[in-house]
Design a protein around this motif. Structure first.
Motif, PDB file in Angstrom:
ATOM      1  N   LEU B  23      14.379   5.210   3.874  1.00 46.73           N
ATOM      2  CA  LEU B  23      13.208   3.837   5.029  1.00 46.73           C
ATOM      3  C   LEU B  23      13.937   2.412   4.134  1.00 46.73           C
ATOM      4  O   LEU B  23      13.959   1.028   4.921  1.00 46.73           O
ATOM      5  CB  LEU B  23      12.091   3.497   4.365  1.00 46.73           C
ATOM      6  N   ASP B  24      14.014   2.538   3.037  1.00 47.84           N
ATOM      7  CA  ASP B  24      14.374   1.310   2.494  1.00 47.84           C
ATOM      8  C   ASP B  24      15.424   1.020   2.638  1.00 47.84           C
ATOM      9  O   ASP B  24      16.428   0.451   2.102  1.00 47.84           O
ATOM     10  CB  ASP B  24      14.329   2.313   0.408  1.00 47.84           C
ATOM     11  N   GLY B  25      16.279   2.443   2.442  1.00 46.96           N
ATOM     12  CA  GLY B  25      18.258   2.255   2.892  1.00 46.96           C
ATOM     13  C   GLY B  25      18.342   1.932   4.245  1.00 46.96           C
ATOM     14  O   GLY B  25      18.970   0.870   4.332  1.00 46.96           O
ATOM     15  N   LEU B  26      17.115   2.095   5.417  1.00 48.03           N
ATOM     16  CA  LEU B  26      17.325   1.516   6.919  1.00 48.03           C
ATOM     17  C   LEU B  26      16.830  -0.106   6.753  1.00 48.03           C
ATOM     18  O   LEU B  26      17.303  -0.622   7.621  1.00 48.03           O
ATOM     19  CB  LEU B  26      16.048   2.232   8.070  1.00 48.03           C
ATOM     20  N   LEU B 111       3.671   7.303   7.274  1.00 52.09           N
ATOM     21  CA  LEU B 111       5.008   7.185   6.119  1.00 52.09           C
ATOM     22  C   LEU B 111       4.172   7.554   4.962  1.00 52.09           C
ATOM     23  O   LEU B 111       5.053   8.065   4.388  1.00 52.09           O
ATOM     24  CB  LEU B 111       4.875   5.979   6.310  1.00 52.09           C
ATOM     25  N   ALA B 112       3.298   6.976   4.874  1.00 48.56           N
ATOM     26  CA  ALA B 112       2.448   7.512   3.177  1.00 48.56           C
ATOM     27  C   ALA B 112       2.499   8.831   3.735  1.00 48.56           C
ATOM     28  O   ALA B 112       2.028   9.464   1.842  1.00 48.56           O
ATOM     29  CB  ALA B 112       0.528   6.973   3.973  1.00 48.56           C
ATOM     30  N   GLU B 113       1.984  10.367   4.646  1.00 47.52           N
ATOM     31  CA  GLU B 113       1.697  11.285   4.347  1.00 47.52           C
ATOM     32  C   GLU B 113       2.696  12.327   3.916  1.00 47.52           C
ATOM     33  O   GLU B 113       2.988  12.934   4.057  1.00 47.52           O
ATOM     34  CB  GLU B 113       0.527  11.913   5.304  1.00 47.52           C
ATOM     35  N   GLU B 114       3.237  12.068   5.536  1.00 48.82           N
ATOM     36  CA  GLU B 114       4.476  12.971   5.399  1.00 48.82           C
ATOM     37  C   GLU B 114       5.753  12.136   6.431  1.00 48.82           C
ATOM     38  O   GLU B 114       6.483  12.611   7.243  1.00 48.82           O
ATOM     39  CB  GLU B 114       4.470  14.696   6.412  1.00 48.82           C
TER      40      GLU B 114
END
Lengths: 250, 434
Positions: B23-26, B111-114
């Motif tokens: 997600l950081d990449g996105l 996003l936090a869990e899986e």
């Protein structure tokens, strides 16, 4: 006294003469049929009576119960009791059939000095009228004529006629495009609405319709003129001989 | 990087931290894209008639957590029989259990869990460009809707997005991901509302992605009730697998600036898309629809029908591109846009077009700007409806026709009520027809 009286009616479309002197009187409770080939002026007559745009009346008069019809807007004619069952009923997506009819019935009631019907009273009224002409329930909820079959559209016209309770009903080729079952259903609806206070003008290309809606008088329209009138037996004569003979005679 | 872009990005702050690496990449790619390309100007064809200069120069800030709009929504909207989810400036509240056959979760929770569950799905249907990139860089929450294979939802899901303007300009970045399992069927209603508050401008930068599996069908009703200070820059991306069906009804009722980019791709053969829409502009409102339909697989059918009602000094833009690729034999692609002008000062720029790279295609496109249908008008008048009222009814019908066939009826009724609330003589029309 005649309910509908047409005298010396001449009508042009874009300068071209279509009706060339129509005389016709229909007494209360009578059903008259107008037969004629394509292009004889049948639909023009029905449109002029209902007040459609695009026609020039160059001579003659049309009265309903003694009142001049030709000066009235279409909605005012409807209020006076004129009803036209369309040859090609118009689709109006976005407005449900039953709500459309409520707007129409209440507009006419208001113009006639009657109380408007509220939603509950109208639904009861509409269900009863639908019963009279055997209109399937789901057609009441769908958008006006939208996606209806040919037979459903014509039946819907008769449903509207039942609800608006006209003095004069004009049926413009109500039989065209119908199979025999649909024709029978629609005709039964029309016959259920015959009454001593209601006149009808049935316009048709085919004799077949008149087996089901039996008229008091039949008129033959050819090239903008009524060339022959008679009782119901005239339809059989025409079926046997066709229009050619009359044309030769005219 | 242009000053504008830099200004907007810096004001909007750092992307949310703590997410998975992908997600950081996105987010990083999105920011890089914005930094390099900037925000679109009128030199780009798809932005020729819609200026975002004002928007880019407005000092939007991320909202502090606004108070939940759930109570306001429940007070304002009658029960429409749907299972309702309220999202307040991008923050989702889940209340009660969803209908059987569907899993509905907050994207923040997933996003936090899986996070792996979203890795290949987020960004699959909406390319990360322009304002979609802004959303990708900055969204924090949203909704993940997974309809189980073979499930047929007994109730629709209604996602209500509420914009909450404050004293200073605020922006929200709602995100939606819908995955329809093989052979599933569902109805989803999305409403965009504005809760009255401060007078500052408000930006809703929404991205929705819809992935419809083989032989699955989704009916999607999308209703926006705009306000003068509301800016909506939204993206809806749809991908259809083999034999899938997507029935979309978009109703856009005004707004200072309301733009939707809808991109639909046929990935498998035999799929069908009905893309109907209606929009209304009045005063100085601006509504813009940009549709792209890509026929990539054979034997798919797309029918685009948008209708616009133009009043006041309103401005509407409609642009649709139907692309039929080389391998998409047996495609049927139709586009139609009809507009009704109620004022001489209103304008519409309409351009349905086709790009066909395949011989075996049935296609058509066209647009009209005109007046009410004379035959319909005569039909109503011949039934006794006075001309002025007949015109009102037909004007309403022109827009509300977009809802024909929508079930359950309560969903269509909710949208009709919103339409009537905006139209001239809406009360009289409601009384005549109700």
């Amino acid at each position: 006294m005649s309910m509908l009286k047409i005298e010396g009616l001449h009508v042009e479309v874009e300068g071209k003469a279509i009706l060339k002197g129509i005389d016709l009187a229909i007494a209360p409770g009578e059903v008259h049929a107008i037969m004629g080939p394509n292009g004889s002026g049948k639909s023009t007559l029905s449109h002029v009576l209902a007040g459609r745009e695009g026609y020039d009346v160059t001579a003659g008069t049309v009265t309903l119960d003694g009142e001049d019809l030709l000066e009235l807007d279409p909605e005012d004619r409807a209020a006076k009791g004129v009803f036209l069952a369309f040859q090609y009923p118009v689709e109006i997506p976005g407005v449900s059939n039953v709500y459309f009819l409520k707007a129409a019935v209440n507009a006419v009631r208001r113009a006639r000095g009657q109380d408007e019907l509220d939603a509950v009273a109208f639904m009861k009224y509409a269900r009863q009228k639908a019963e009279t002409v055997k209109l399937p329930k789901d057609l009441m909820k769908r958008s006006v004529n939208s996606g209806f079959s040919g037979g459903e559209k014509k039946r819907n016209e008769i449903f509207q006629m039942a609800a608006l309770e006209p003095r004069l009903a004009i049926l413009d080729e109500t039989d065209s495009g119908l199979d025999i079952d649909a024709l029978r259903t629609v005709s039964e609806g029309v016959n259920a609405l015959r009454s001593p206070e209601r006149s009808m003008l049935v316009i048709t290309h085919y004799q077949r319709l008149l087996d089901y809606i039996v008229p008091d008088r039949i008129h033959v329209l050819l090239d903008g003129r009524i060339v022959k009138s008679g009782d119901k037996s005239l339809a059989k004569e025409l079926e046997a001989e066709g229009y050619a003979e009359l044309r030769a005679g005219a | 990087m242009s000053e504008q872009t830099e200004g907007l990005l810096s004001r909007l702050g750092d992307p949310p931290a703590g997410g998975p690496a992908w997600l950081d990449g996105l987010r990083e790619r999105a920011r890089t894209h914005l930094a390099e390309e900037g925000f679109p100007g009128k030199r780009r064809e798809r932005w020729r008639f819609t200026s975002v200069k004002d928007v880019v120069e407005t000092p939007f800030a991320r909202p502090d957590a606004p108070s939940s709009a759930r109570a306001w929504v429940d007070e304002r909207l009658a029960d429409d029989g749907a299972w309702r989810v309220v999202e307040t400036d991008g923050r989702v509240e889940l209340d009660g259990a969803p209908p059987e056959g569907v899993s509905v979760r907050r994207i923040a929770d997933v996003l936090a869990e899986e996070p792996a569950a979203l890795e290949s799905a987020l960004g699959a249907a909406v390319a990360g460009e322009e304002f979609a990139a802004l959303n990708a860089a900055l969204f924090e929450d949203g909704l993940l809707v997974d309809v189980a294979p073979g499930a047929q939802l007994a109730r629709p899901v209604h996602l209500v997005h509420v914009a909450c303007p404050a004293e200073a300009p605020r922006a929200a970045y709602p995100r939606l991901l819908v995955r329809m399992g093989t052979g599933s069927e569902a109805t989803l209603l999305e409403s965009f509302l504005t809760r009255p508050g401060g007078d500052a401008r408000h930006l809703t930068n929404a991205v929705a992605e819809v992935l419809v599996g083989a032989n699955a069908g989704l009916t999607h009703v999308r209703l926006t009730e705009g306000t003068d200070d509301a800016v909506q820059l939204a993206y809806l991306g749809v991908r259809l697998q083999r034999d899938a069906r997507f029935d979309s009804r978009v109703v856009a009722l005004g707004g200072g600036l309301c733009r939707l980019e809808l991109t639909l791709t046929f990935d498998g053969p035999g799929a069908e898309a009905r893309l109907d829409g209606a929009y209304h502009v009045d005063n100085s409102e601006h509504v813009d629809h940009q549709l792209t339909v890509i026929h990539r697989a054979p034997r798919c059918t797309s029918r685009v029908r948008y209708r616009g009602l133009l009043d006041g000094q309103g401005h509407a833009v409609f642009n649709a591109i139907g692309v039929v690729e080389r391998d998409a034999a047996g495609s049927s692609a139709h586009q139609e846009n009809k507009n009704l002008l109620l004022s001489d000062e209103a304008t519409v720029d309409t351009k349905p077009q086709l790009e066909i790279d395949c011989d075996d295609v049935t296609a058509s496109h066209g647009s009209t700007v005109g007046a009410l249908d004379a035959q319909q008008l005569f039909y109503l008048r011949s039934r006794g409806v006075p001309e002025a009222r007949a015109r009102d009814i037909l004007t309403y019908a022109f827009v509300s026709a977009v809802l024909d066939g929508i079930q359950p009826e309560a969903i269509a009724q909710r949208a009709r009520t919103a339409i009537l609330a905006r139209l001239p003589h809406g009360d009289a029309i409601r009384e005549a027809l109700g």
